[in-house]
Scaffold this motif. Structure first.
Motif, mmCIF file in Angstrom:
data_model
loop_
_atom_site.group_PDB
_atom_site.id
_atom_site.type_symbol
_atom_site.label_atom_id
_atom_site.label_comp_id
_atom_site.label_asym_id
_atom_site.label_seq_id
_atom_site.Cartn_x
_atom_site.Cartn_y
_atom_site.Cartn_z
ATOM 1 N N GLY A 86 -14.275 6.221 11.618
ATOM 2 C CA GLY A 86 -14.559 5.483 10.401
ATOM 3 C C GLY A 86 -13.350 4.681 9.971
ATOM 4 N N VAL A 87 -13.577 3.655 9.173
ATOM 5 C CA VAL A 87 -12.508 2.800 8.660
ATOM 6 C C VAL A 87 -12.156 3.265 7.254
ATOM 7 C CG1 VAL A 87 -11.761 0.442 8.220
ATOM 8 C CG2 VAL A 87 -13.517 0.895 9.943
ATOM 9 N N CYS A 88 -10.893 3.476 6.988
ATOM 10 C CA CYS A 88 -10.450 3.863 5.644
ATOM 11 C C CYS A 88 -10.270 2.615 4.795
ATOM 12 C CB CYS A 88 -9.133 4.635 5.724
ATOM 13 S SG CYS A 88 -8.485 5.135 4.104
ATOM 14 N N ALA A 89 -10.829 2.629 3.597
ATOM 15 C CA ALA A 89 -10.733 1.467 2.715
ATOM 16 C C ALA A 89 -9.287 1.112 2.381
ATOM 17 C CB ALA A 89 -11.523 1.723 1.427
ATOM 18 N N ARG A 90 -8.398 2.103 2.403
ATOM 19 C CA ARG A 90 -6.998 1.810 2.084
ATOM 20 C C ARG A 90 -6.304 1.023 3.194
ATOM 21 N NH1 ARG A 90 -4.892 4.579 -2.431
ATOM 22 N NH2 ARG A 90 -2.899 3.581 -1.985
ATOM 23 N N GLU A 91 -6.900 0.936 4.362
ATOM 24 C CA GLU A 91 -6.381 0.045 5.392
ATOM 25 C C GLU A 91 -6.544 -1.413 4.985
ATOM 26 O OE1 GLU A 91 -7.390 1.112 9.580
ATOM 27 O OE2 GLU A 91 -8.730 2.556 8.619
ATOM 28 N N LEU A 92 -7.485 -1.679 4.084
ATOM 29 C CA LEU A 92 -7.853 -3.052 3.739
ATOM 30 C C LEU A 92 -7.588 -3.402 2.288
ATOM 31 C CD1 LEU A 92 -11.287 -2.876 5.577
ATOM 32 C CD2 LEU A 92 -9.249 -4.055 6.402
ATOM 33 N N ASP A 93 -7.469 -2.402 1.415
ATOM 34 C CA ASP A 93 -7.354 -2.663 -0.026
ATOM 35 C C ASP A 93 -6.543 -1.552 -0.690
ATOM 36 O OD1 ASP A 93 -7.638 -3.255 -2.695
ATOM 37 O OD2 ASP A 93 -9.831 -3.141 -2.722
ATOM 38 N N ASP A 94 -5.321 -1.887 -1.126
ATOM 39 C CA ASP A 94 -4.457 -0.894 -1.774
ATOM 40 C C ASP A 94 -4.977 -0.447 -3.131
ATOM 41 O OD1 ASP A 94 -2.658 -0.824 0.304
ATOM 42 O OD2 ASP A 94 -1.296 -2.305 -0.578
ATOM 43 N N SER A 95 -5.882 -1.223 -3.730
ATOM 44 C CA SER A 95 -6.399 -0.856 -5.053
ATOM 45 C C SER A 95 -7.638 0.027 -4.981
ATOM 46 C CB SER A 95 -6.726 -2.123 -5.855
ATOM 47 O OG SER A 95 -7.827 -2.810 -5.289
ATOM 48 N N ALA A 96 -8.152 0.270 -3.761
ATOM 49 C CA ALA A 96 -9.343 1.102 -3.618
ATOM 50 C C ALA A 96 -9.019 2.563 -3.907
ATOM 51 C CB ALA A 96 -9.914 0.964 -2.213
ATOM 52 N N LEU B 31 -4.945 7.556 -4.585
ATOM 53 C CA LEU B 31 -4.918 6.838 -5.852
ATOM 54 C C LEU B 31 -4.157 5.525 -5.749
ATOM 55 C CD1 LEU B 31 -4.026 9.850 -8.151
ATOM 56 C CD2 LEU B 31 -6.219 8.659 -8.073
ATOM 57 N N PRO B 32 -4.706 4.451 -6.317
ATOM 58 C CA PRO B 32 -3.891 3.248 -6.493
ATOM 59 C C PRO B 32 -2.839 3.494 -7.571
ATOM 60 C CG PRO B 32 -6.050 2.978 -7.502
ATOM 61 C CD PRO B 32 -6.087 4.291 -6.796
ATOM 62 N N ASP B 33 -1.795 2.697 -7.578
ATOM 63 C CA ASP B 33 -0.665 2.940 -8.479
ATOM 64 C C ASP B 33 -1.085 3.012 -9.943
ATOM 65 O OD1 ASP B 33 1.010 2.974 -6.306
ATOM 66 O OD2 ASP B 33 1.770 0.934 -6.586
ATOM 67 N N ASP B 34 -2.006 2.148 -10.361
ATOM 68 C CA ASP B 34 -2.332 2.082 -11.791
ATOM 69 C C ASP B 34 -3.126 3.286 -12.277
ATOM 70 O OD1 ASP B 34 -4.515 1.033 -10.209
ATOM 71 O OD2 ASP B 34 -5.415 0.318 -12.072
ATOM 72 N N LEU B 35 -3.686 4.079 -11.359
ATOM 73 C CA LEU B 35 -4.475 5.235 -11.787
ATOM 74 C C LEU B 35 -3.765 6.569 -11.567
ATOM 75 C CD1 LEU B 35 -8.117 4.358 -10.674
ATOM 76 C CD2 LEU B 35 -7.009 3.995 -12.880
ATOM 77 N N ALA B 36 -2.567 6.546 -10.985
ATOM 78 C CA ALA B 36 -1.879 7.800 -10.664
ATOM 79 C C ALA B 36 -1.596 8.622 -11.915
ATOM 80 C CB ALA B 36 -0.595 7.508 -9.909
#
Length: 382
Positions: free
Chosen positions: A207-217, A239-244
């Motif tokens: 499977g493809v991890c969304a974090r490979e393509l989008d750091d905000s996912a 977690l993306p940085d803004d939600l940590a």
């Protein structure tokens, strides 16, 4: 869960029931994890609260797992260990969305997404995703939903429950780009990664991890499926940085911390031996899946999803619909008369699910073979 409760009652009455309703691997946890738990409980060690987002050692091991499987260099501080993936969904939705936000998801899909969002006051936007789009949302379908009123979030699952379908790298890249262009937060459910049945030469076999393509996912996963640790109630979130910080603050209030015994034991899940055990279990799922695909005519149902991953067979009732009217009536009769428990489709699809059923083949090949024989005999009785 109602079906499981009825299974328990019938078994208590002495009935021989084949249960294929729960997505629960029959083999359980890897042996090293079980051994670690036994040693932990036998040591007399006090099991106290941990950090709200989990012990540092486990967060580091999870980050290392993403390096091995996806070549991602993750900061362990952006890994949140949760009380199952269910806890991750609650925390993610609380942190990312506000009351009244419109959040899109595919129909059919896992019912807990919809139920949690409803409970938190979000507006659920169910997107009809049929076989023509392999039961997965597309940018075109998202355009239509967004045009009605702006979306705040999108939940995708690959492999998906109940259909087992997956999005490939190009499809996920298009979804990520759409979300970025429209200011929509992506939540990617990847709890079935590793439980996949790729074609030879596939670029992304797990499977493809969304974090490979989008750091905000937001990426959500779990020890329940690939590692077979359902009752251990242990999941995680990237977690993306803004939600940590918001998730950290919320976690301490929602559950205080994930289960300490499960966390310490789960460190052994990342040993090479544990991966080998889990891969062997997936190979058995693949053999059972093949049995189901080859037995489609004996099952006597209609068209089924391809089950690229996970361990579910989602099928239209086909000729059985005219006799039983709904999947709930059909599943009830199958359980009471033939002793086979499957899940009616209404919870997964509140519009068309009455004509579909989900069979879980996580119980293993012999169990599924017995169920197929019983289902065929049930239909033959008329």
């Amino acid at each position: 869960m109602d079906v499981l409760d009825r299974v328990a009652v019938l078994r208590a009455e002495g009935r021989d029931i084949v249960s294929l309703c729960a997505g629960e691997p029959a083999g359980g946890a890897p042996s090293l994890v079980s051994k670690a738990a036994a040693e932990l409980h036998g040591s007399g060690r006090a099991l106290t609260y941990t950090s709200a987002l989990g012990i540092r050692e486990l967060r580091s091991e999870i980050a290392g797992h993403y390096g091995r499987w996806y070549d991602l260099d993750l900061d362990p501080a952006r890994v949140a260990v949760t009380t199952g993936s269910s806890g991750a969904f609650v925390l993610a939705f609380l942190a990312a969305f506000s009351v009244g936000d419109r959040v899109a998801l595919a129909r059919p899909g896992y019912p807990a997404y919809r139920n949690i969002l409803h409970a938190l006051g979000c507006e659920v936007v169910s997107i009809d995703c049929g076989p023509e789009v392999r039961f997965q949302p597309t940018p075109e379908l998202l355009d239509a939903a967004h045009a009605e009123s702006p979306l705040a979030g999108l939940i995708i699952a690959s492999p998906a429950n109940p259909t087992g379908t997956m999005v490939d790298r190009a499809e996920l890249a298009a979804i990520c780009a759409w979300c970025a262009d429209h200011g929509v937060r992506l939540v990617s459910d990847e709890i079935y990664h590793g439980v996949t049945y790729p074609q030879p030469g596939a670029d992304d076999p797990r499977g493809v991890c969304a974090r490979e393509l989008d750091d905000s996912a937001i990426v959500i996963s779990s020890f329940s499926k690939y590692w077979g640790m359902t009752g251990w109630r242990l999941g995680w979130m990237l977690l993306p940085d803004d939600l940590a910080r918001p998730v950290d603050a919320l976690a301490g209030n929602v559950a205080l911390c994930p289960p300490a015994p499960a966390q310490y034991s789960a460190l052994a899940a990342f040993a090479a031996e544990s991966y080998l055990e889990c891969d062997a279990a997936v190979a058995e799922f693949a053999r059972t899946r093949q049995l189901l695909l080859q037995s489609a005519s004996r099952l006597g149902w209609g068209a089924a999803a391809p089950a690229d991953g996970a361990f579910y067979y989602w099928a239209d009732l086909g000729p059985q619909r005219s006799r039983w009217g709904s999947s709930t009536a059909y599943a009830g009769a199958l359980l009471e008369e033939a002793g086979v428990a499957i899940t009616p489709g209404g919870d997964f699809d509140d519009r068309s699910g009455a004509r579909s059923v989900r069979l879980s083949f996580a119980a293993g090949r012999e169990t599924v073979a017995e169920a197929i024989d019983r289902i065929a005999a049930f239909h033959a009785r008329g």
